[in-house]
Design a protein around this motif. Structure first.
Motif, mmCIF file in Angstrom:
data_model
loop_
_atom_site.group_PDB
_atom_site.id
_atom_site.type_symbol
_atom_site.label_atom_id
_atom_site.label_comp_id
_atom_site.label_asym_id
_atom_site.label_seq_id
_atom_site.Cartn_x
_atom_site.Cartn_y
_atom_site.Cartn_z
ATOM 1 N N PRO B 267 59.393 77.697 96.646
ATOM 2 C CA PRO B 267 58.447 77.206 97.661
ATOM 3 C C PRO B 267 57.022 77.670 97.391
ATOM 4 O O PRO B 267 56.078 76.870 97.505
ATOM 5 C CB PRO B 267 58.985 77.798 98.968
ATOM 6 C CG PRO B 267 60.432 78.058 98.708
ATOM 7 C CD PRO B 267 60.537 78.377 97.251
ATOM 8 N N ASN B 270 55.704 76.148 93.810
ATOM 9 C CA ASN B 270 55.433 74.722 93.868
ATOM 10 C C ASN B 270 54.213 74.413 94.724
ATOM 11 O O ASN B 270 53.412 73.541 94.396
ATOM 12 C CB ASN B 270 56.656 73.968 94.416
ATOM 13 C CG ASN B 270 57.816 74.036 93.436
ATOM 14 O OD1 ASN B 270 57.668 74.548 92.333
ATOM 15 N ND2 ASN B 270 58.967 73.536 93.845
ATOM 16 N N SER B 271 54.076 75.173 95.804
ATOM 17 C CA SER B 271 52.939 74.919 96.678
ATOM 18 C C SER B 271 51.631 75.307 95.983
ATOM 19 O O SER B 271 50.621 74.603 96.093
ATOM 20 C CB SER B 271 53.132 75.674 97.984
ATOM 21 O OG SER B 271 51.943 76.238 98.428
ATOM 22 N N LYS B 274 50.828 72.672 93.470
ATOM 23 C CA LYS B 274 50.363 71.463 94.140
ATOM 24 C C LYS B 274 48.900 71.613 94.555
ATOM 25 O O LYS B 274 48.082 70.727 94.325
ATOM 26 C CB LYS B 274 51.244 71.206 95.369
ATOM 27 C CG LYS B 274 50.980 69.916 96.076
ATOM 28 C CD LYS B 274 52.163 69.573 96.994
ATOM 29 C CE LYS B 274 51.827 68.443 97.950
ATOM 30 N NZ LYS B 274 51.007 68.881 99.108
ATOM 31 N N ASP B 275 48.586 72.782 95.152
ATOM 32 C CA ASP B 275 47.202 73.028 95.557
ATOM 33 C C ASP B 275 46.263 72.937 94.365
ATOM 34 O O ASP B 275 45.180 72.351 94.451
ATOM 35 C CB ASP B 275 47.072 74.417 96.197
ATOM 36 C CG ASP B 275 47.704 74.450 97.577
ATOM 37 O OD1 ASP B 275 48.100 73.375 98.058
ATOM 38 O OD2 ASP B 275 47.802 75.550 98.149
ATOM 39 N N TRP B 281 43.213 74.629 95.750
ATOM 40 C CA TRP B 281 43.667 76.010 95.626
ATOM 41 C C TRP B 281 42.583 76.981 96.082
ATOM 42 O O TRP B 281 41.403 76.793 95.816
ATOM 43 C CB TRP B 281 44.045 76.314 94.176
ATOM 44 C CG TRP B 281 44.572 77.704 94.005
ATOM 45 C CD1 TRP B 281 45.850 78.098 94.126
ATOM 46 C CD2 TRP B 281 43.805 78.878 93.704
ATOM 47 N NE1 TRP B 281 45.948 79.461 93.924
ATOM 48 C CE2 TRP B 281 44.711 79.959 93.667
ATOM 49 C CE3 TRP B 281 42.449 79.128 93.485
ATOM 50 C CZ2 TRP B 281 44.307 81.271 93.397
ATOM 51 C CZ3 TRP B 281 42.046 80.436 93.223
ATOM 52 C CH2 TRP B 281 42.970 81.485 93.180
ATOM 53 N N GLU B 292 60.150 79.819 105.400
ATOM 54 C CA GLU B 292 59.766 78.957 104.280
ATOM 55 C C GLU B 292 60.832 78.927 103.195
ATOM 56 O O GLU B 292 60.695 78.211 102.210
ATOM 57 C CB GLU B 292 58.449 79.429 103.680
ATOM 58 C CG GLU B 292 57.240 79.296 104.598
ATOM 59 C CD GLU B 292 57.064 80.503 105.503
ATOM 60 O OE1 GLU B 292 57.963 81.378 105.511
ATOM 61 O OE2 GLU B 292 56.046 80.587 106.198
#
Lengths: 330, 373
Positions: B267, B270-271, B274-275, B281, B292
């Motif tokens: 989690p 990956n987040s 992605k940011d 970011w 989470e």
């Protein structure tokens, strides 16, 4: 050497990689550009000192297995000086650090020397065992009195004062340590070849009885050799911390440099100039090996296997070379 | 012949010296950035990826990360000592990796040093607290899971002596030890928890010795905050019970393993990716938890009775609902002083600097006086 490379290829091949690509990757990782070369030299520096330390005793046919501990003690001595005289300017502080490291390293070489000369205790054992004493003592300091209060519970000292840090050249991590090491190697070479002392210690190495008969003070020279050897390793410890790590911490003092130094001294056959090149080779192997992991996705095990293989063949080749030479002489 | 050799050596040495000035080449951002939004992620690991615990889970996270469409490449390097880490991190940055995860507490300063030199790469330090313009840190509230695992340990002990083998006495680990003890005490107030520090993240022989010393003083359920499953194996061999850490350690000790407090880094990883991909970011301190899915519990062993599992699951739900905080007062330290008063829930900062052992733990922290109860 060729055999070593072929055997190494085999290791890569069974792990499913193109050996040529792997070698290229290693070479580029270690010498590919100015910065890689500087990192290789950074790795070479401590190996140069421990290699020289062991090679000195090798000339007297003594085995200093204790370069690791002496390296630790040197790092410890330097850290002590950095803390005790932290408000001195660099031109006083850095020599103080060096002096303190040299003394600490030399003192760590002293007990084995005394035991060897007074009681004939084997120096291989005593120097080896003192490594553990040195490492545990430094660990005690890291966990106890010298711990950085900013990181309670994590074994490291505060950063050295800026005045105790060696300048790092050209925005790399390379400091004057490598230069001192090379100069030291040349000085030792000259000492061996051109001075009576160099000859004396070699005679002691070849035959203690002959040396005594020739009026050489064997014991005194043995003590001297072991202490100087310790001092060299100790200086290496100081340069490692002051030039690179900037603080004493667990896992950040010696990466088995003392033990690698034994291999280096052996491969160099005790010749200090050859130590420079062997140390460079080992440094490149280390940096290039990491490169293999990063780009080829090998595990650490494969890299260690390769390094071990290379060393084995180089050592074996060395033995064959010597054997041949003797054969011709007959 | 000999002279030639000498000449060669001397010229080579001069050669090396002449080369040094050429090193002006900067270690800075020389790697050409790929397409904007493309991510090359690298992981610097403190133990081997085969440790079955900490580094293994990070590597699992790496593999999952590599499946994202915009993550073009992932790489790792294992068993990196603290002192070598700066070179290794720098090397990754030089090779053009733009999202670099450094996954051990001791990598904090080296990560920051490299981050300063490579302003265009993003650095994420796991379990630390430093941030800079291009460096963030991340960790999880694993103490919540350790509390739940501690409940299982407290319920299963017969001798009322528990033992936990723990790595470094730093807040990250201390919280876990405390939470484990509090969890055990919650179901069994008589329990005493002995702690052994190994001073190493990954050192299976030392972890094993620590576990054996705990067995020797009568501990019948063992816990761990270590990277390898050595403690589980000791419990298995001695016919005792154990709770694991990092990964589901069932397979290492099928008869002993009650439950593990486990990580799932995906989690967070990956987040972050992605940011970075989307250009949003920012340097943060991420501290996610059960909610989470960053931390959790492994499946329970067959020996754990249904009612114990039900109790633990209920507690887990309370934590998820925000009705229960592991370190909610009243908490006493080893000498009985109130460190967290009734009704008070400590702030994250207080938790992150926790440096005391709770009442009922036998053992000490370096720098503090040795206190026994």
């Amino acid at each position: 050497m060729l055999f070593a490379l072929i055997a190494g290829s085999f290791v890569f091949w069974i792990n499913g990689a193109n050996p040529f690509e792997a070698y290229k990757e290693m070479f580029v990782g270690a010498f590919g550009d100015g910065y890689s070369l500087s990192e290789t030299l950074v790795q070479t520096t401590p190996l140069l000192f421990t290699g020289l330390a062991v090679s000195l005793t090798l000339r007297t046919l003594l085995w200093n297995i204790g370069a690791e501990g002496q390296f630790f003690m040197g790092a410890m001595g330097a850290t002590w000086a950095a803390q005790a005289f932290s408000n001195q300017p660099p031109w006083i502080l850095i020599p103080l650090l060096m002096l303190s490291a040299v003394v600490a390293g030399a003192l760590w070489g002293l007990p084995p020397a005394i035991l060897k000369t007074r009681l004939q205790v084997n120096e291989i054992l005593t120097t080896l065992l003192l490594n553990y004493v040195a490492i545990f003592y430094v660990n005690y300091l890291l966990y106890g009195p010298w711990k950085d209060p900013r990181y309670p519970g994590f074994p490291q000292t505060p950063r050295y004062p800026d005045a105790a840090l060696l300048h790092q050249y050209f925005n790399t991590r390379l400091s004057m340590g490598i230069i001192i090491g090379v100069i030291l190697a040349i000085v030792l070479y000259v000492l061996y070849k051109k001075t009576g002392w160099g000859y004396k210690i070699q005679v002691i190495g070849q035959s203690r009885k002959t040396a005594t008969y020739a009026g050489i003070r064997v014991n005194r020279n043995i003590v001297r050799v072991l202490m100087i050897s310790g001092a060299i390793a100790g200086l290496g410890g100081m340069l490692q911390i002051s030039g690179l790590q900037h603080k004493l911490r667990l896992g950040g003092i010696s990466n088995n440099y003392g033990y690698t130094g034994i291999i280096i001294a052996f491969l160099a056959n005790g010749n200090p100039l050859a130590v420079i090149f062997v140390a460079l080779f080992m440094g490149a192997l280390l940096v290039g090996g990491d490169s293999l992991q990063m780009t080829m996705g090998f595990g650490k095990g494969v890299v260690h296997m390769f390094e071990g293989m290379v060393l084995f063949f180089v050592l074996a080749g060395e033995a064959f070379k010597r054997y041949k030479i003797q054969w011709i002489k007959k | 012949m000999k002279n030639n050799l000498k000449k060669f050596i001397i010229s080579s040495i001069t050669g090396i010296f002449l080369l040094i000035p050429l090193m002006q080449v900067q270690a800075g951002d020389m790697a050409a950035p790929g397409k904007p939004g493309d991510i090359k992620a690298a992981f610097v690991l403190v133990g081997p990826v085969g440790d079955g615990g900490w580094s293994y889970m990070h590597n699992e996270g790496r593999k999952a990360l590599g499946k994202l469409p915009y993550v073009k490449k992932t790489a790792f390097i294992e068993s990196v000592p603290e002192g070598e880490s700066e070179r290794v991190i720098m090397e990754f940055a030089r090779k053009g990796f733009n999202l670099i995860f450094t996954t051990s507490y001791g990598y904090a300063d080296p990560t920051l040093n490299v981050a300063r030199r490579f302003p265009n790469a993003v650095f994420q330090h796991c379990s630390g607290f430093l941030t800079s313009e291009n460096m963030g840190n991340y960790f999880g509230r694993v103490h919540d899971a350790m509390y739940l695992a501690g409940m299982a340990a407290g319920a299963m002990t017969e001798s009322n002596i528990l033992g936990i083998v723990a790595a470094h006495p730093i807040p990250e680990v201390i919280r876990n030890v405390n939470a484990w003890a509090l969890g055990a005490q919650a179901v069994n107030p008589d329990v005493k928890v002995h702690v052994v520090w190994t001073n190493s993240w990954f050192d299976p022989p030392r972890e094993r010795e620590g576990a054996e010393s705990l067995v020797a003083i009568g501990a019948d359920v063992l816990g761990q905050d270590q990277d390898s499953p050595a403690v589980q194996q000791v419990a298995q061999r001695k016919g005792l019970y154990s709770t694991g850490y990092n990964s589901d350690m069932t397979k290492f000790a099928p008869k002993a393993h009650l439950v593990s407090a486990v990580w799932d880094w995906s989690p967070i990883l990956n987040s972050l990716a992605k940011d970075l991909h989307e250009g949003t970011w920012e340097p943060e301190s991420i501290w996610w938890g059960l909610k989470e899915g960053v931390v959790g519990l492994s499946p329970f062993g067959k020996m754990v009775p249904e009612d114990v599992i039900a109790k633990i699951e209920a507690k887990k739900q309370e934590i998820l609902d925000g009705k229960f905080a592991v370190f909610g007062g009243e908490i006493h330290d080893q000498s009985g002083n109130i460190v967290i008063p009734t009704g008070v829930t400590p702030t994250d900062d207080e938790l992150l600097s926790q440096y005391y052992l709770v009442k009922g733990i036998v053992g000490s922290l370096p720098g503090g006086e040795v206190r026994y109860h």
